[in-house]
Design a protein around this motif. Structure first.
Motif, mmCIF file in Angstrom:
data_model
loop_
_atom_site.group_PDB
_atom_site.id
_atom_site.type_symbol
_atom_site.label_atom_id
_atom_site.label_comp_id
_atom_site.label_asym_id
_atom_site.label_seq_id
_atom_site.Cartn_x
_atom_site.Cartn_y
_atom_site.Cartn_z
ATOM 1 N N GLY A 12 0.811 -1.195 0.000
ATOM 2 C CA GLY A 12 0.000 0.000 0.000
ATOM 3 C C GLY A 12 0.844 1.243 0.000
ATOM 4 N N ALA A 13 0.462 2.210 -0.807
ATOM 5 C CA ALA A 13 1.120 3.505 -0.818
ATOM 6 C C ALA A 13 0.064 4.572 -0.932
ATOM 7 N N PRO A 14 -0.697 4.783 0.146
ATOM 8 C CA PRO A 14 -1.866 5.627 0.013
ATOM 9 C C PRO A 14 -1.576 7.101 -0.159
ATOM 10 N N LEU B 234 -5.931 8.883 10.497
ATOM 11 C CA LEU B 234 -6.455 7.652 11.093
ATOM 12 C C LEU B 234 -7.594 7.971 12.060
ATOM 13 N N LEU B 235 -7.412 9.008 12.886
ATOM 14 C CA LEU B 235 -8.447 9.383 13.852
ATOM 15 C C LEU B 235 -9.740 9.773 13.141
ATOM 16 N N ARG B 236 -9.627 10.530 12.043
ATOM 17 C CA ARG B 236 -10.814 10.964 11.332
ATOM 18 C C ARG B 236 -11.570 9.782 10.739
ATOM 19 N N PHE B 237 -10.845 8.849 10.092
ATOM 20 C CA PHE B 237 -11.505 7.690 9.482
ATOM 21 C C PHE B 237 -12.138 6.790 10.546
ATOM 22 N N ALA C 130 -24.338 3.726 7.341
ATOM 23 C CA ALA C 130 -24.332 3.121 6.003
ATOM 24 C C ALA C 130 -23.210 2.094 5.912
ATOM 25 N N GLY C 131 -23.557 0.899 5.469
ATOM 26 C CA GLY C 131 -22.566 -0.170 5.403
ATOM 27 C C GLY C 131 -21.416 0.147 4.466
ATOM 28 N N GLY C 132 -21.721 0.745 3.312
ATOM 29 C CA GLY C 132 -20.664 1.057 2.357
ATOM 30 C C GLY C 132 -19.678 2.074 2.900
ATOM 31 N N GLU C 133 -20.198 3.111 3.582
ATOM 32 C CA GLU C 133 -19.308 4.122 4.148
ATOM 33 C C GLU C 133 -18.445 3.529 5.257
ATOM 34 N N ARG C 134 -19.035 2.679 6.084
ATOM 35 C CA ARG C 134 -18.256 2.083 7.163
ATOM 36 C C ARG C 134 -17.131 1.216 6.601
ATOM 37 N N GLU C 135 -17.455 0.450 5.558
ATOM 38 C CA GLU C 135 -16.427 -0.414 4.959
ATOM 39 C C GLU C 135 -15.287 0.407 4.368
ATOM 40 N N ASN C 136 -15.611 1.457 3.644
ATOM 41 C CA ASN C 136 -14.569 2.301 3.054
ATOM 42 C C ASN C 136 -13.736 2.998 4.124
ATOM 43 N N ALA C 137 -14.412 3.503 5.192
ATOM 44 C CA ALA C 137 -13.690 4.189 6.258
ATOM 45 C C ALA C 137 -12.751 3.235 6.984
ATOM 46 N N LEU D 126 -9.679 2.580 4.729
ATOM 47 C CA LEU D 126 -8.746 3.705 4.711
ATOM 48 C C LEU D 126 -8.036 3.855 6.065
ATOM 49 N N ALA D 127 -8.753 3.568 7.142
ATOM 50 C CA ALA D 127 -8.124 3.622 8.463
ATOM 51 C C ALA D 127 -7.033 2.561 8.587
#
Length: 588
Positions: free
Chosen positions: A12-14, A541-544, A553-560, A563-564
């Motif tokens: 990963g190289a975010p 990390l804290l924000r995510f 929302a399941g999709g938002e939780r999965e993406n967050a 990213l975290a």
């Protein structure tokens, strides 16, 4: 060709480095490679097809995923050429910082930003921001056509250099530009990667080839500015974008003539083999190539030539109108030639309809993207409509064939306007008219109206009654709108009062909470840039994590959460490098 575009899910190289290195092997720092800041090929997951290539083109979504395979990067064999002279980034900040991880992230995104545009210092001035209105939304993402980074504006279809921690950057074409709906200041993109000669040999080796790729009976070689088209398609963070370049997609081998930051590709890699773009073996490759050919440098040049030709024709038409000005029809004469809808409703009941309608002008309404607009057309014939439609209280089967500024079209009588065309609408009406013939037709129409005067008097009475009814409905609608506006003002007042109450309760509850972007006040001294970077990733990390806990929302939780996890991995990588440096310093 330094640094092959191998893909790996675990690497990963975010931020700041294009994710083109695999999680194992190659030059990944976890295995002792030489690139300190280079992570995996794709920071947010790789989309691959079969055993080597990542599947995707501009129309593909995240659901069309193939099998994932880890890939490694290598230096190209043969006549490799350094592009450090070609890729000479200007000293005003187009490249990355000393830490190799980019200039940070700007807190500016699309229209739902809420106070995040606070200054983040000079280090964040080069962070990318989405530009313009969103094109669409899907899967928790908001998509844009453009983004701006530094002084450069990038759009979908743009070729660009991507940072990889090596001497020679990667080259890719932007396919999608987007932000996540829960983190609108973080700009990401999907890109289609071009391969260098060394990448092709390395991919074939990972796919099981026993040796180097062959082409036309010999070992594959490439010119210094040559790249290879591919289906490799994945997601990266905008921090890794360096500057624009251009890749020309050609049907045959060129003779040269390319300038700095220009490349060409006339062959494509697919499953351990290379094919010319004019003879691609699979439909997926052919479709991807057709899509990219429509928006490459050659297509943009063709569009510029077309615009120039259009401007030339416009200039010639203007000169022709200037020459014929003495005999041209006046604006009043053009308006007198217009047949309004109320007259068409009268003429349709008579045998004179076809004689009066042909050579008359009409003002028609149309809807484009939900917006109503008007245009002027010349009636050149009457046609039978495909199906009956209602005109006032009548059911008619007649339509008009019109010649307009953009060509010929059919229009129903129900699209006609009763109002005269505006000056701007007449100016847009570019159809050439014979003044002598049109004046003769105008006299013919006036004579026909005199013959049927009683019908037009009756029609005027009906029109006045309809106008009174329309005004009554308009007044009722205005009163209803005023009531709705009063209710909306009351609702907003209640909301403001509630917000003041909550702010007062929060102030009375204790001291000020630590700001979410506390890392912005971190004291950066010479040699301590990595500490600033660690602080930045901890804030991210804290924000995510907050978003993952708060969203329903399941999709938002999965993406967050995803990213975290990447932010957590980056923090571990950075802190691990600091410990290694301290140990080396102690041992010395």
């Amino acid at each position: 060709g330094q640094g092959g575009p191998a893909g790996g899910e675990e690497g990963g190289a975010p931020n700041g480095v294009a994710g083109k290195q695999p999680a194992t092997g190659g030059k990944h720092p976890a295995t002792g490679g030489k690139h300190e800041s280079t992570g995996g090929k794709q920071p947010l997951g790789s989309l691959e097809e079969d055993d080597a290539s990542v599947v995707g083109d501009s129309e593909m979504g995240d659901s069309e995923l193939g099998d994932e395979a880890s890939e490694v990067a290598s230096e190209a064999d043969g006549d490799a050429i350094s592009e450090s002279d070609l890729f000479d980034l200007e000293s005003d900040g187009e490249g990355l910082g000393d830490d190799g991880l980019g200039d940070g992230m700007s807190e500016a995104g699309y229209s739902s930003r809420q106070g995040e545009e606070e200054s983040e210092g000079e280090e964040d001035e080069e962070a990318a921001v989405a530009v313009g209105r969103p094109s669409h939304r899907a899967d928790g993402k908001v998509f844009y056509r453009q983004m701006k980074k530094g002084e450069e504006t990038y759009e979908v279809g743009q070729d660009c250099y991507l940072e990889n921690g090596a001497d020679v950057p990667y080259v890719a074409r932007l396919q999608e530009i987007f932000v996540y709906s829960f983190a609108s200041s973080e700009v990401y993109f999907n890109a289609r990667w071009y391969y260098r000669e060394g990448d092709v040999h390395e991919y074939a080796k990972m796919a099981g080839a026993s040796g180097k790729v062959k082409y036309e009976g010999g070992t594959l070689t490439a010119a210094p500015s040559e790249l290879f088209f591919s289906l490799h398609f994945d997601e990266n963070h905008s921090d890794c974008v360096l500057r624009p370049c251009a890749v020309h997609l050609l049907d045959e081998r060129p003779d040269g003539g390319f300038g700095p930051h220009e490349f060409f590709a006339w062959r494509a890699y697919e499953k351990k083999a290379v094919y010319p773009l004019e003879a691609l073996p699979t439909k997926k490759l052919r479709d991807a190539y057709a899509t990219e050919a429509k928006r490459g440098p050659a297509a943009k040049a063709a569009a510029a030539r077309e615009a120039s030709e259009k401007e030339r024709r416009k200039r010639e038409e203007s000169e022709a109108r200037e020459t014929a000005r003495e005999t041209a029809l006046s604006a009043d004469e053009l308006r007198a030639l217009v047949m309004p809808r109320r007259h068409a409703e009268v003429w349709i009941e008579t045998r004179a309809f076809n004689r009066v309608a042909v050579d008359s002008l009409v003002r028609c309404v149309q809807r484009l993207n939900g917006q109503k607009s008007f245009y002027v057309g010349l009636v050149i014939a009457t046609k039978r409509a495909p199906r009956p439609y209602r005109l006032g209280k009548k059911l008619v089967e007649m339509s008009l064939q019109l010649r307009t500024s953009v060509g010929t079209r059919l229009a129903g009588l129900d699209t006609l306007s009763n109002d005269a065309p505006s000056e701007a609408e007449l100016q847009r009406f570019k159809v050439p008219l014979n003044p002598v013939h049109m004046r003769k037709h105008l006299r013919k129409v006036q004579a026909a109206m005199s013959e049927h005067a009683e019908k037009f008097d009756e029609q005027d009475l009906l029109r006045r009654a309809e106008e009174e009814e329309r005004l009554r409905r308009a007044r009722e609608a205005e009163e209803e709108a005023e009531r709705a506006a009063d209710e909306e003002r009351e609702r907003k007042g209640r909301e403001r009062e509630e917000m003041r109450r909550r702010a007062a309760d929060k102030a009375a509850g204790g001291g000020a909470a630590e700001p979410e972007q506390w890392w912005l006040s971190y004291n950066v001294t010479r040699g301590d840039a990595s500490g600033r970077e660690v602080a930045k990733w901890r804030a991210r990390l804290l924000r995510f994590e907050k978003i993952a806990k708060a969203t329903v929302a399941g999709g938002e939780r999965e993406n967050a959460l995803r990213l975290a996890a990447q932010a957590r991995q980056k923090i571990q990588q950075l802190t691990g490098e600091e410990e290694e440096e301290e140990e080396e310093g102690g041992g010395g």
